[in-house]
Scaffold this active site. Structure first.
Site, PDB file in Angstrom:
ATOM      1  CB  SER A  69      40.541  -3.423  -8.239  1.00 54.40           C
ATOM      2  OG  SER A  69      39.801  -2.327  -8.759  1.00 54.40           O
ATOM      3  CE  LYS A 113      30.073  -3.830  -7.910  1.00 52.37           C
ATOM      4  NZ  LYS A 113      31.026  -2.754  -7.841  1.00 52.37           N
ATOM      5  CG  HIS A 121      28.055  -2.409  -2.658  1.00 48.78           C
ATOM      6  ND1 HIS A 121      28.410  -1.348  -3.457  1.00 48.78           N
ATOM      7  CD2 HIS A 121      28.955  -3.387  -2.907  1.00 48.78           C
ATOM      8  CE1 HIS A 121      29.484  -1.678  -4.156  1.00 48.78           C
ATOM      9  NE2 HIS A 121      29.830  -2.911  -3.839  1.00 48.78           N
ATOM     10  CG  ASN A 166      28.102  -7.029  -5.926  1.00 48.48           C
ATOM     11  OD1 ASN A 166      27.048  -7.224  -6.537  1.00 48.48           O
ATOM     12  ND2 ASN A 166      28.403  -5.868  -5.348  1.00 48.48           N
ATOM     13  N   GLY A 202      36.125  -0.861  -8.897  1.00 50.63           N
ATOM     14  CA  GLY A 202      35.965  -0.659 -10.334  1.00 50.63           C
ATOM     15  C   GLY A 202      37.007   0.273 -10.950  1.00 50.63           C
ATOM     16  CD  GLU A 249      33.061  -4.148  -1.697  1.00 54.74           C
ATOM     17  OE1 GLU A 249      33.440  -5.034  -2.457  1.00 54.74           O
ATOM     18  OE2 GLU A 249      32.034  -3.480  -1.897  1.00 54.74           O
ATOM     19  CD  GLU A 276      28.663  -0.148  -6.876  1.00 54.72           C
ATOM     20  OE1 GLU A 276      27.813  -1.028  -7.080  1.00 54.72           O
ATOM     21  OE2 GLU A 276      29.871  -0.267  -7.196  1.00 54.72           O
TER      22      GLU A 276
HETATM   23  P1  13P Z   1      35.313  -4.421  -8.469  1.00 52.61           P
HETATM   24  O1  13P Z   1      35.879  -5.800  -8.121  1.00 52.61           O
HETATM   25  O2  13P Z   1      34.758  -4.345  -9.827  1.00 52.61           O
HETATM   26  O3  13P Z   1      36.291  -3.351  -8.120  1.00 52.61           O
HETATM   27  O4  13P Z   1      34.039  -4.206  -7.491  1.00 52.61           O
HETATM   28  C1  13P Z   1      34.174  -4.412  -6.131  1.00 52.61           C
HETATM   29  C2  13P Z   1      32.843  -4.384  -5.486  1.00 52.61           C
HETATM   30  O5  13P Z   1      32.220  -3.340  -5.364  1.00 52.61           O
HETATM   31  C3  13P Z   1      32.282  -5.652  -5.017  1.00 52.61           C
HETATM   32  O6  13P Z   1      31.148  -5.454  -4.223  1.00 52.61           O
END
Ligand code: 13P
Length: 257
Positions: free
Chosen positions: A213, A12, A96, A10, A174, A168, A98
């Site tokens: 992560s 982003k 997601h 992803n 992150g 997740e 976010e």
């Molecule tokens: P990270 O791998 O940067 O922690 O992000 C995970 C994520 O949100 C994937 O959709």
């Protein structure tokens, strides 16, 4: 286990068109065409078509990070399911954390998008997971159960078999804080049992990815868990070498501490 692992990146809000094309090409060259796993990248909308074009003839598949819950109309700034398909996407990330956190996406909206994606022939990747506050309050299973049950509402068992779920934990996104393989398996096993209760045998077909992560140095131990069927990778999917190493995981148990 008959589920084919899926490693999804992803991206982003990262990568220009040129950078996306470059990353797809490098990734395809580094990973080849392994028959025992699937590879997916989810670039931003602006780079979707170019990335899909660059992925043609390789094992890399391309997905969108979101889509609107309508087929067309006066929705300024939004992108319809048919448009992401037209750009060459086969998958779409839905709900997601976010989007839930910053854009107010509710379980009802997420469910509408999951159903619409399936209707349009796209594979939805339904994201579920608790925040740190929810985990600390002992609400992890309640939250995950709600995300799964509400997100898959009104789906048939045949539909569910085509869905991918991504667990997740928000506190691991992150932050560099990965759930331990055991912590992740505990929730993945819970999701599998919930799917069995709701949809019977179809539960065995649903891939449940872990996200938060995921890195080259923890992917092998995560993938050794029986109910972890792949990864949804953010930061580490932005570098061809790192993501290729993640795609080429070898499931091995974590070393004893
Ligand atoms: P990270 O791998 O940067 O922690 O992000 C995970 C994520 O949100 C994937 O959709």
């Amino acid at each position: 286990m008959s589920r084919k692992p899926l490693m999804a990146g992803n991206w982003k809000m990262h990568k220009t068109i040129a950078e996306s094309v470059d990353l797809v090409k490098k990734l395809a060259a580094l990973t080849g065409a392994p028959a025992d796993r699937e590879i997916l990248v989810c670039p931003p909308f602006t780079a979707l078509a170019a990335a899909a074009q660059a992925a043609k003839g390789t094992a890399v598949q391309v997905g969108a990070q979101n889509m609107n819950d309508n087929l067309q109309g006066a929705f300024t700034g939004e992108v319809a399911p048919g448009m992401v398909k037209d750009a060459g996407a086969t998958h779409v990330v839905i709900g997601h954390s976010e989007r839930r956190q910053f854009y107010g996406e509710t379980d009802a909206l997420v469910n509408k998008k999951v159903r619409l994606a399936l209707e349009q022939g796209l594979t939805p990747i339904l994201c579920v997971g608790e925040t740190l506050a929810e985990r600390e309050a002992g609400k992890t299973f309640t939250v995950v159960e709600r995300h799964v049950t509400e997100g898959l509402k009104a789906l048939s068992a045949a539909d569910v078999a085509r869905v991918v779920i991504a667990y997740e934990p928000v506190w691991a996104i992150g932050t560099g804080k990965t759930a331990t393989p055991d912590q992740a398996q505990e929730v993945h096993g819970f999701i599998r049992r919930k799917l069995e209760a709701l949809f019977g045998n179809a539960a065995e077909k649903v891939r449940v990815l872990y996200g938060g992560s995921v890195k080259p140095d923890n992917v092998d131990a995560l993938m050794a868990q029986p109910d972890i069927d792949g990864g949804l990778v953010g930061g580490a999917s932005l570098k061809a070498d790192d993501f290729a190493r993640i795609v080429l995981f070898q499931a091995v148990a974590a070393p004893a501490k």
